[in-house]
Design a protein around this motif. Structure first.
Motif, mmCIF file in Angstrom:
data_model
loop_
_atom_site.group_PDB
_atom_site.id
_atom_site.type_symbol
_atom_site.label_atom_id
_atom_site.label_comp_id
_atom_site.label_asym_id
_atom_site.label_seq_id
_atom_site.Cartn_x
_atom_site.Cartn_y
_atom_site.Cartn_z
ATOM 1 N N ILE A 175 51.441 26.739 -38.902
ATOM 2 C CA ILE A 175 50.203 26.262 -39.548
ATOM 3 C C ILE A 175 49.110 27.275 -39.223
ATOM 4 N N VAL A 176 48.339 27.638 -40.238
ATOM 5 C CA VAL A 176 47.256 28.593 -39.971
ATOM 6 C C VAL A 176 45.947 27.819 -39.812
ATOM 7 N N PHE A 177 45.471 27.743 -38.574
ATOM 8 C CA PHE A 177 44.169 27.130 -38.321
ATOM 9 C C PHE A 177 43.127 28.251 -38.264
ATOM 10 N N PRO A 178 41.931 28.011 -38.817
ATOM 11 C CA PRO A 178 40.952 29.105 -38.928
ATOM 12 C C PRO A 178 40.266 29.464 -37.606
ATOM 13 N N ILE A 179 39.959 30.752 -37.474
ATOM 14 C CA ILE A 179 39.156 31.226 -36.337
ATOM 15 C C ILE A 179 37.740 31.444 -36.854
ATOM 16 N N ALA A 180 36.767 30.927 -36.134
ATOM 17 C CA ALA A 180 35.373 31.036 -36.598
ATOM 18 C C ALA A 180 34.927 32.494 -36.627
ATOM 19 N N PHE A 230 34.392 26.708 -31.310
ATOM 20 C CA PHE A 230 35.686 26.022 -31.406
ATOM 21 C C PHE A 230 35.603 24.676 -32.117
ATOM 22 N N SER A 231 34.392 24.328 -32.555
ATOM 23 C CA SER A 231 34.237 23.015 -33.151
ATOM 24 C C SER A 231 34.901 22.944 -34.531
ATOM 25 N N GLY A 232 34.828 24.039 -35.300
ATOM 26 C CA GLY A 232 35.458 24.091 -36.620
ATOM 27 C C GLY A 232 36.977 23.988 -36.515
ATOM 28 N N LEU A 233 37.520 24.610 -35.491
ATOM 29 C CA LEU A 233 38.968 24.591 -35.273
ATOM 30 C C LEU A 233 39.445 23.157 -34.991
ATOM 31 N N LYS A 234 38.657 22.494 -34.147
ATOM 32 C CA LYS A 234 38.969 21.100 -33.804
ATOM 33 C C LYS A 234 38.959 20.239 -35.087
ATOM 34 N N THR A 235 37.945 20.463 -35.936
ATOM 35 C CA THR A 235 37.839 19.703 -37.187
ATOM 36 C C THR A 235 39.006 20.050 -38.113
ATOM 37 N N ALA A 236 39.425 21.319 -38.109
ATOM 38 C CA ALA A 236 40.554 21.730 -38.971
ATOM 39 C C ALA A 236 41.829 20.980 -38.566
ATOM 40 N N ARG A 285 41.448 17.418 -39.874
ATOM 41 C CA ARG A 285 41.664 17.379 -41.340
ATOM 42 C C ARG A 285 43.157 17.459 -41.653
ATOM 43 N N PHE A 286 43.853 18.327 -40.932
ATOM 44 C CA PHE A 286 45.295 18.493 -41.136
ATOM 45 C C PHE A 286 46.018 17.166 -40.858
ATOM 46 N N LEU A 287 45.634 16.521 -39.757
ATOM 47 C CA LEU A 287 46.278 15.245 -39.391
ATOM 48 C C LEU A 287 45.970 14.163 -40.423
ATOM 49 N N GLN A 288 44.726 14.183 -40.927
ATOM 50 C CA GLN A 288 44.334 13.185 -41.929
ATOM 51 C C GLN A 288 45.117 13.392 -43.221
ATOM 52 N N LYS A 289 45.217 14.658 -43.621
ATOM 53 C CA LYS A 289 45.849 14.990 -44.900
ATOM 54 C C LYS A 289 47.366 14.762 -44.850
ATOM 55 N N GLU A 290 47.979 15.248 -43.799
ATOM 56 C CA GLU A 290 49.444 15.209 -43.742
ATOM 57 C C GLU A 290 49.999 13.888 -43.185
ATOM 58 N N TYR A 291 49.256 13.288 -42.275
ATOM 59 C CA TYR A 291 49.818 12.104 -41.590
ATOM 60 C C TYR A 291 48.870 10.913 -41.582
#
Ligand code: KG4
Ligand code: ZN
Length: 345
Positions: free
Chosen positions: A195-200, A210-216, A219-225
């Motif tokens: 999985i490619v999580f973004p680097i700010a 690191f807050s954007g990464l945490k949100t990513a 979002r991934f968990l919400q979308k996929e699971y």
């Protein structure tokens, strides 16, 4: 002449007492307050009360281990901040009371400076000037350590600390608190490229976010699971942990590489709780080898919060000629003037 140095650390949920005699670490006891796990984070009031209960017995145990008595202590060092005020006050007040009763000097120590100089607890010590990455639960700092008294801040996190990101993502994945170690363990069996999580990308050269990464990850968990962690297959949990860990380590390393190409260093050092992370340690090793720099990463017992680093730093401050009254106060956050600011281009 200072022979026996007592260090005390109570900034968060670890009570720690250490004794360094003639530069040799004789005792470094750490009592962890594991009961906070069930609350998903440290409860300040409970932390202070637990420190109070164990403080004196732990000092006695450390003295016993070192084969010393109270009267043999020559210098007393305690963490003054940053940290939880109630927790800090327990160690600080105990240390000041002890200094008063023994009529011995007392040094208040900045917890982050303790981490920064923790490399000096190792046999092979850092050489000035060194690049230091501090990665703990509360701080992420990239620093140039010129000598004992001159530290230049190149960058820091503009939001979450690296350890905080590990802890928050671990919580999302149901891996408990603190979660850095658990993420590392799950990551060991995962594919970090799945999985490619973004680097700010920040405008300032050496800062972190690191807050954007945490949100990513959220979002991934919400979308996929649908955020139902129970439904995540075991293998996928490993992949998420590995991909997240890679994103954090890549972000940390990026600025380290930049600093090495822009400044002259004799050594590089990785310190703080997150310095226990094996992937990060491996990456630092590679960078040091490529750039022919001396690498100092403290042993695991000196990465997390410990009093050995407080005794070491306190002794160095004392040796630099600094003397303190017994009116030192506890402080919750890092004072603005501790490090010199680097003027960015
Ligand atoms: O320095 P530290 O013990 O306490 C503070 O001063 O904050 O750092 C604690 C942090 C926690 O966020 C914890 O999750 C993280 O260090 N940590 C790790 C690992 N071991 C501890 N993070 C990533 N990988 C690890 N192996
Ligand atoms: Zn710490």
């Amino acid at each position: 002449m200072i022979k026996n140095v007592l260090g005390i650390e109570t900034s968060c949920d670890e009570t720690s007492v250490a004794i360094i005699s003639d530069g040799v670490l004789k005792s470094n006891l750490v009592s962890s307050q594991d009961f906070h796990n069930k609350y998903g984070g440290v409860v300040p009031e409970l932390s202070s009360r637990a420190h109070l209960q164990i403080m004196n017995p732990l000092v006695k145990s450390a003295l016993k281990e070192a084969g010393l008595e109270f009267k043999n202590i020559d210098l007393i060092c305690a963490t003054a901040g940053p940290g939880l005020i109630g927790a800090l006050l327990v160690g600080l007040t105990y240390a000041k009371g002890l200094a008063l009763s023994l009529n011995k000097p007392f040094v208040p120590v900045n917890h982050i400076e303790g981490h920064i100089f923790s490399g000096f607890l190792m046999k092979d010590k850092p050489e000035f000037p060194y690049l230091c990455l501090v990665v703990s639960g509360g701080h992420t700092l990239l620093l140039i350590v010129k000598n004992d008294l001159e530290i230049i801040k190149l960058g820091s996190t503009i939001d979450d600390a690296a350890g905080e990101a590990f802890d928050k993502v671990a919580k999302m994945l149901g891996l408990g608190y603190p979660g850095g170690k658990a993420i590392q363990e799950y990551a060991e069996n995962g594919d970090e490229n799945s999985i490619v999580f973004p680097i700010a990308q920040l405008k300032t050269e050496y800062d972190y976010s690191f807050s954007g990464l945490k949100t990513a990850v959220l979002r991934f968990l919400q979308k996929e699971y649908y955020q139902n962690i129970e439904s995540i297959p075991a293998n996928e949990l490993n992949n998420i942990a590995a991909s997240f860990q890679k994103a954090v380590v890549d972000a940390l390393i990026k600025n380290v590489k930049k600093a090495i190409s822009n400044f002259e260093f004799k050594s590089i050092s990785l310190v703080g709780g997150v310095a226990a992370n094996q992937k990060l340690r491996d990456e630092f090793k590679k960078i040091a080898e490529i750039n022919k720099l001396k690498l100092v990463i403290p042993d695991l017992q000196f990465c997390g919060d410990n009093a050995a680093m407080i005794a070491e730093r306190g002794f160095r401050i004392y040796q630099s000629g600094n003397r303190f009254e017994l009116n030192a106060n506890a402080y919750p956050s890092l004072p603005q003037d501790v490090f010199q600011e680097y003027s960015h281009r």
